[in-house]
Write a protein that holds these residues in place. Structure first.
Motif, mmCIF file in Angstrom:
data_model
loop_
_atom_site.group_PDB
_atom_site.id
_atom_site.type_symbol
_atom_site.label_atom_id
_atom_site.label_comp_id
_atom_site.label_asym_id
_atom_site.label_seq_id
_atom_site.Cartn_x
_atom_site.Cartn_y
_atom_site.Cartn_z
ATOM 1 N N GLY A 1 14.900 -14.668 -11.062
ATOM 2 C CA GLY A 1 14.537 -16.044 -10.765
ATOM 3 C C GLY A 1 15.716 -16.853 -10.269
ATOM 4 O O GLY A 1 16.790 -16.324 -9.992
ATOM 5 N N PHE B 1 18.131 -20.017 -11.288
ATOM 6 C CA PHE B 1 18.560 -20.739 -12.474
ATOM 7 C C PHE B 1 19.690 -21.697 -12.117
ATOM 8 O O PHE B 1 20.472 -21.434 -11.210
ATOM 9 C CB PHE B 1 19.038 -19.762 -13.549
ATOM 10 C CG PHE B 1 18.050 -18.662 -13.821
ATOM 11 C CD1 PHE B 1 16.960 -18.881 -14.643
ATOM 12 C CD2 PHE B 1 18.200 -17.418 -13.241
ATOM 13 C CE1 PHE B 1 16.046 -17.870 -14.893
ATOM 14 C CE2 PHE B 1 17.303 -16.396 -13.473
ATOM 15 C CZ PHE B 1 16.219 -16.626 -14.302
ATOM 16 N N LYS C 1 16.794 -11.500 -16.408
ATOM 17 C CA LYS C 1 15.594 -12.192 -15.930
ATOM 18 C C LYS C 1 15.761 -12.500 -14.461
ATOM 19 O O LYS C 1 16.805 -12.996 -14.037
ATOM 20 C CB LYS C 1 15.404 -13.527 -16.662
ATOM 21 C CG LYS C 1 15.253 -13.436 -18.137
ATOM 22 C CD LYS C 1 15.113 -14.835 -18.712
ATOM 23 C CE LYS C 1 16.038 -14.946 -19.898
ATOM 24 N NZ LYS C 1 16.094 -16.246 -20.471
ATOM 25 N N GLN D 1 18.867 -8.187 -10.808
ATOM 26 C CA GLN D 1 18.419 -8.112 -12.195
ATOM 27 C C GLN D 1 19.019 -6.862 -12.840
ATOM 28 O O GLN D 1 19.038 -5.793 -12.262
ATOM 29 C CB GLN D 1 16.896 -8.064 -12.250
ATOM 30 C CG GLN D 1 16.356 -8.158 -13.652
ATOM 31 C CD GLN D 1 14.835 -8.275 -13.661
ATOM 32 O OE1 GLN D 1 14.184 -8.256 -12.618
ATOM 33 N NE2 GLN D 1 14.268 -8.397 -14.841
ATOM 34 N N LYS E 1 21.177 -22.368 -19.534
ATOM 35 C CA LYS E 1 20.179 -22.410 -20.607
ATOM 36 C C LYS E 1 19.309 -21.162 -20.658
ATOM 37 O O LYS E 1 19.026 -20.647 -21.737
ATOM 38 C CB LYS E 1 19.301 -23.648 -20.444
ATOM 39 C CG LYS E 1 20.030 -24.940 -20.643
ATOM 40 C CD LYS E 1 19.131 -26.123 -20.380
ATOM 41 C CE LYS E 1 19.952 -27.395 -20.408
ATOM 42 N NZ LYS E 1 19.171 -28.561 -20.024
ATOM 43 N N ASP E 2 18.888 -20.672 -19.499
ATOM 44 C CA ASP E 2 17.952 -19.553 -19.461
ATOM 45 C C ASP E 2 18.547 -18.250 -19.995
ATOM 46 O O ASP E 2 17.817 -17.321 -20.311
ATOM 47 C CB ASP E 2 17.444 -19.354 -18.032
ATOM 48 C CG ASP E 2 16.704 -20.582 -17.532
ATOM 49 O OD1 ASP E 2 15.619 -20.861 -18.068
ATOM 50 O OD2 ASP E 2 17.228 -21.273 -16.648
ATOM 51 N N PHE E 3 19.866 -18.178 -20.070
ATOM 52 C CA PHE E 3 20.527 -16.979 -20.595
ATOM 53 C C PHE E 3 21.219 -17.259 -21.934
ATOM 54 O O PHE E 3 21.972 -16.428 -22.431
ATOM 55 C CB PHE E 3 21.527 -16.431 -19.573
ATOM 56 C CG PHE E 3 20.852 -15.882 -18.355
ATOM 57 C CD1 PHE E 3 20.335 -14.594 -18.349
ATOM 58 C CD2 PHE E 3 20.695 -16.656 -17.218
ATOM 59 C CE1 PHE E 3 19.683 -14.084 -17.240
ATOM 60 C CE2 PHE E 3 20.055 -16.158 -16.099
ATOM 61 C CZ PHE E 3 19.537 -14.868 -16.114
#
Length: 155
Positions: free
Chosen positions: A130, A132, A128, A84, A104-106
């Protein structure tokens, strides 16, 4: 007088050869410097070549180096592991057709295409933690569903 003309012709021919040989070398060196200036020190750099049937191949692979003989070939689905806060740089190219990329998450959506033989640079901050998924977001053929990978961001 004749000797002077021969020397003049030799110098002119040497200059032409120097320019023809030096120009591509100069462009290559400039391009290398340009890429390095876009990549910040300490960034995590990953290179992938997109291929419709085989997935995201590691490194830069030419189209003629990839041979797919049947539908039962293994598909490469890469797993990228970063921390991170790391700056992540993806150097993407295609071996066959135009591809896209979505993380998508970024908020990353490449819709203008990852083209064969051209390098597309994607740079983002892994802010973030996690697991992905990233995938091709342009329908690139019958094996489009194979165009996936995983990004793991450790806290």
């Amino acid at each position: 007088m004749k000797r002077h003309r021969i020397y003049k012709d030799l110098i002119l021919a040497g200059l032409v050869v120097f320019i023809l040989a030096g120009l591509p070398l100069g462009i290559w060196a400039y391009n290398q410097e340009l890429w390095q200036s876009r990549i910040s020190a300490g960034a995590k750099v990953f290179s992938f070549t997109a291929h419709n049937e085989l997935g995201w191949l590691p490194g830069r692979v030419k189209g003629y180096d990839v041979v797919s003989l049947d539908d039962n070939q293994p598909v490469y689905k890469p797993i990228l592991v970063v921390n991170q806060g790391d700056t992540v740089v993806l150097k993407l190219t295609s071996a066959d057709v135009i591809h896209g990329l979505s993380i998508k998450d970024f908020g990353i959506f490449i819709e203008d295409g990852i083209r064969p033989g051209k390098v597309k640079l994607v740079k983002f901050k892994a802010d973030k933690a996690g697991v992905f998924t990233f995938s091709c977001n342009i329908i690139c053929g019958s094996h489009h569903k194979n165009m996936q990978g995983t990004l793991i961001v450790r806290a």
